[in-house]
Structure formats: structure tokens, C-alpha cells
Design an enzyme around this catalytic site. Structure first.
Site, PDB file in Angstrom:
ATOM      1  N   LYS A   5      10.828  29.449  29.565  1.00 49.99           N
ATOM      2  CA  LYS A   5      10.071  30.324  28.647  1.00 49.99           C
ATOM      3  C   LYS A   5       8.587  29.982  28.580  1.00 49.99           C
ATOM      4  O   LYS A   5       7.752  30.841  28.331  1.00 49.99           O
ATOM      5  CB  LYS A   5      10.690  30.281  27.258  1.00 49.99           C
TER       6      LYS A   5
ATOM      7  N   GLU B 252       8.481  36.745  17.889  1.00 49.20           N
ATOM      8  CA  GLU B 252       9.793  36.766  17.250  1.00 49.20           C
ATOM      9  C   GLU B 252      10.608  35.666  17.904  1.00 49.20           C
ATOM     10  O   GLU B 252      10.345  35.288  19.051  1.00 49.20           O
ATOM     11  CB  GLU B 252      10.473  38.121  17.482  1.00 49.20           C
TER      12      GLU B 252
ATOM     13  N   SER C 295      17.986  27.402  34.095  1.00 50.30           N
ATOM     14  CA  SER C 295      16.897  27.885  33.235  1.00 50.30           C
ATOM     15  C   SER C 295      16.412  26.881  32.202  1.00 50.30           C
ATOM     16  O   SER C 295      15.256  26.930  31.780  1.00 50.30           O
ATOM     17  CB  SER C 295      17.327  29.182  32.538  1.00 50.30           C
TER      18      SER C 295
HETATM   19  C1  LIG Z   1      16.047  32.075  26.252  1.00 52.74           C
HETATM   20  C2  LIG Z   1      16.820  31.418  27.319  1.00 52.74           C
HETATM   21  C3  LIG Z   1      17.587  32.159  28.253  1.00 52.74           C
HETATM   22  C4  LIG Z   1      17.763  33.648  28.189  1.00 52.74           C
HETATM   23  O1  LIG Z   1      16.587  34.387  28.292  1.00 52.74           O
HETATM   24  P1  LIG Z   1      16.231  35.235  29.592  1.00 52.74           P
HETATM   25  O2  LIG Z   1      15.038  36.024  29.158  1.00 52.74           O
HETATM   26  O3  LIG Z   1      17.400  36.092  29.922  1.00 52.74           O
HETATM   27  O4  LIG Z   1      15.911  34.283  30.679  1.00 52.74           O
HETATM   28  C5  LIG Z   1      18.229  31.469  29.277  1.00 52.74           C
HETATM   29  N1  LIG Z   1      18.163  30.133  29.378  1.00 52.74           N
HETATM   30  C6  LIG Z   1      17.447  29.386  28.505  1.00 52.74           C
HETATM   31  C7  LIG Z   1      17.427  27.908  28.672  1.00 52.74           C
HETATM   32  C8  LIG Z   1      16.747  30.001  27.436  1.00 52.74           C
HETATM   33  O5  LIG Z   1      16.062  29.242  26.575  1.00 52.74           O
END
Ligand SMILES: *Cc1c(COP(=O)(O)O)cnc(C)c1O
Length: 406
Positions: A95, A117, A383
């Protein structure tokens, strides 16, 4: 880099991906969104902007993140698996890539105040972080219920100097916080920029967020070429909440038909259990947060509350790019339950010594279902890291950890 902007999987001049996207906004927001639409590409294309963006990604975020060949995981699934380590970014997830991009953009546009948000607080923390970095005031709207559930992230945002405003309307969760942020933006059109945290919202947000996150697939191509002699994998997998990490991981492969794109959604307690966030299966076309896309709704258009144990995937819609990729058949959609994701998280931890975010664990849990060949090169976007999910892991994993040691 190739110019991919003319391809059908990229946003058109009206902000559409096939039938999805657009900008369905109240009259009062038109000025703000129009200013952004008219300037975002020009600003992002400035060499000086790119230089600032990439310098911060390198020196502050810690990019490029490694592309790690996972030998024991690969052996377990009899295929070749590479993990794109977004978990090693500053603040623990992908993010921050988007937050850095948008704060630089806001400053170029002369904005002096930032709003956001947040649901679980991950995007709120990323936004509060970049506001501290550049010294801009930050207001984060968060549902009262989420504030109670996510105390450590609320504390982090406050320590970073952000004001966390509790939202008491509706179900007191993410969609209500989004409504309040939009109301704030309408009331402060001159000085305020609204940093949206995923590839959702009215055009140009989905495209802008995707472009900032596309550094992920840009790095994958270079790193894979280095490590394997080819820049295209056979498949790229990522979890999808709103879709920003998946959009970033897919971006440079959208027009490479030999690369399978696999989006993994949260099935919660089961797709048809009534407690799920599997939007591509359960969703129908409608408008949410300014965008025409797939969303979970009743026959008369009421949004159905989504459910996932993983707060980052607990969203009733899906970004318009992914709606188009899935409906057109370019991307495959798989879904994974809470329980399967918990097992996927434990498996990676035991096989590779990496504790993943619960969101990323959804992608891991889908590997076995994607029918890979032994020679396939599979890149999975990890992610985020699991620190924020330790309470959940402790609560749910203490019995199974004794019995499932691989
Ligand atoms: C917020 C988040 C997601 C999901 O958000 P996307 O916009 O779909 O990428 C996935 N993995 C992590 C670690 C997050 O913090």
C-alpha cells in the site's frame, strides 16, 4: 518500457475497462475529480516526478523488493514458485507504493491537506506515514466498529500525527468511512486531496493507483529475466480485495497472452455461506464508490455486507480493471476460505520461514488449485507481512500447528 496504453485491457479515455469503470459521482465532487483527471497523467509523466517517486521507493520504502525463488514451497507443489516480496516494504505491505505516489501528486497539485478512508487501518497507516514524511496534516475516516477492532493500527496512525475520525453512521465500517471522506472532500475542494487506497473509485483513481503499483510487475520482469533468462512467467497470482496489489503485479503482463493472470478472492466461510467476499462469483453489475463494476448487492441494489477473516479482503466490490479481466476471460478467478488461508499461511511459514499477511495467504492457498506444470514459472505477489495478523493466527492456529508440520 512499452507503451501499453492503446491495449484493450487498459483504461480508455472515458475511464472505462470494457463495460466497467467510469466516474459516477455527485455533482459537488465533479470539480475535484475533473482536476485530477486532467492533470494526473501529465504530472506522473514529468521526469522530475518519476525521479522523486523512484528515489523515495528506493531510499524510503526499500525497493526493489526481492523476487525470491521459494525452493521448499516449489517442491511441495511440484512447480517453480517465485515470491514477490512486497511484505518487505516499509510499513509492511504494497500500500505504501500508492501512498507515496499520491502524496507527491497532491503536492504537485498544490494541496495542503490529506484525507483517507480506512477499514483495517493498513491504508490509514500508509497515508499517515507519507503525511508525516512530507509534513502535511492528515485526517483518516474510520468506522467506529473498525476502530474498536484494529486498536494497534489506530495507535500507529495517531503516533504518526494523523487525526482518526470515528464514523458512527450505517454499519460503522469501511463503506461508511468512505462516505464520510467523500463528504469531507466536497467541503474542502480547494486545499484537500483524497488518497484512495485501492484500484477502486471513480476514474482516474483505478488507473492512477494501478500505475503507481505497476512498479511491482516492472521489477518482476527485470528480476525474472536476471534469474531465469526470460521476463515472462507462465502465471502471476495475487489476492484481490479492491485489487491494487493484483493490478500492480499484472500490469506489464496484461498484453502478454502467454502469461496466466490468477486473481484470488476471499470466500470467507464458503462462497455460498452468506459470509463471503467472493465478488467475481456473487457480484452483479452496479455502481459502488463512483465506479461501475461487480459488487455484491441485493435485487433492489442494497449492498450486501461482505465477510472475510482477513480485513484487507473484506470489500463488497472489486476494481473495474479486475471486473473486466475476469468477465472477458483474460484473468482466472479462484476463491479461498478463511480456513484454507490460515493453512496456507502456516504452510509458507513452516516451509520458507516467512509469516505472510492473511490476505496474501489467500493467494498461497490457491496454488494447489491452479493446475501448474513442473516446468511452470509462477510468480506470486506476497502483498504483506503477517505482523498485523498475529492475534488472528494465535487464536486460530494453535491446534493445527502441532499436526500439520510439513
Ligand atoms: C489492503 C491489503 C490487500 C488488499 O488490497 P488490494 O487493493 O486488493 O491489494 C492485500 N494484502 C495486504 C497485505 C493488504 O494490506
Amino acid at each position: 518500457m512499452h507503451d501499453l496504453t492503446t491495449s484493450s485491457y487498459h483504461v480508455d479515455t472515458e475511464g472505462y475497462y470494457g463495460p466497467f469503470g467510469g466516474a459516477f459521482i455527485p455533482e459537488m465532487l465533479y470539480g475535484n475529480v475533473e482536476q485530477l483527471r486532467l492533470t494526473y497523467r501529465a504530472i506522473m509523466d514529468e521526469p522530475e516526478f518519476q525521479q522523486d517517486f523512484h528515489r523515495l521507493l528506493r531510499d524510503y520504502v526499500g525497493r526493489p523488493t526481492p523476487l525470491y525463488f521459494a525452493p521448499r514451497l516449489s517442491e511441495c507443489y511440484n512447480t517453480r514458485i517465485y515470491l514477490k516480496r512486497e511484505d518487505l516494504n516499509h510499513t509492511g505491505a504494497h500500500k505504501i507504493n500508492n501512498a507515496i505516489g499520491q502524496i507527491l501528486l497532491a503536492m504537485r497539485m498544490g494541496k495542503t491537506r490529506i484525507i483517507a478512508e480506512t477499514g483495517a487501518g493498513q491504508h490509514g497507516v500508509a497515508t499517515a506515514t507519507v503525511c508525516a514524511l512530507v509534513g502535511l496534516p492528515c485526517v483518516v475516516y474510520m468506522g467506529e466498529l473498525d476502530i474498536a477492532r484494529q486498536a494497534p493500527n489506530v495507535a500507529r496512525m495517531r503516533m504518526l500525527g494523523a487525526e482518526v475520525r470515528p464514523v458512527t453512521s450505517g454499519s460503522r465500517t469501511l463503506k461508511d468511512a468512505t462516505n464520510e471522506a467523500i463528504r469531507d472532500w466536497i467541503n474542502h475542494p480547494e486545499d484537500t486531496h483524497y488518497i484512495i487506497g485501492s484500484a477502486v473509485g471513480p476514474h482516474p483513481y483505478p488507473d492512477m493507483v494501478t500505475r503507481f503499483q505497476s512498479v511491482i510487475s516492472e521489477e518482476i520482469r527485470t528480476q525474472l529475466l536476471d534469474q531465469t533468462g526470460r521476463s515472462n512467467p507462465d502465471a502471476v497470482m495475487a489476492c484481490v480485495g479492491g485489487g491494487s496489489n493484483a493490478a500492480g503485479a499484472f500490469y506489464h503482463f496484461l498484453d502478454q497472452p502467454d502469461v496466466r493472470l490468477i486473481a484470488v478472492e476471499a470466500a470467507g466461510l464458503g462462497i455460498h455461506s452468506g459470509h463471503s467476499a467472493a465478488t467475481s462469483v456473487l457480484g452483479t453489475e452496479g455502481i459502488i464508490h463512483g465506479s461501475r463494476t461487480l459488487l455484491m448487492q441485493t435485487d433492489d441494489g442494497q449492498i450486501v455486507e461482505p465477510y472475510s477473516l482477513s480485513a484487507g479482503l473484506d470489500y463488497p466490490g472489486i476494481g473495474p480493471l479486475h471486473a473486466h479481466l475476469i468477465r472477458s476471460g483474460r484473468a482466472e478467478a479462484l476463491s479461498v476460505t478463511d480456513q484454507e488461508a490460515l493453512e496456507g499461511a502456516l504452510e509458507l511459514t513452516r516451509l520458507e520461514g516467512i509469516i505472510p499477511a492473511l490476505e496474501s495467504a489467500h493467494a498461497l492457498a490457491a496454488i494447489g488449485r491452479a493446475a501448474f506444470q513442473p516446468d511452470d514459472v509462477v510468480v506470486l505477489c506476497l502483498s504483506g507481512r503477517g505482523d498485523k495478523d498475529m492475534a488472528t493466527y494465535i487464536e486460530h492456529l494453535d491446534q493445527s500447528s502441532e499436526t500439520s508440520t510439513p
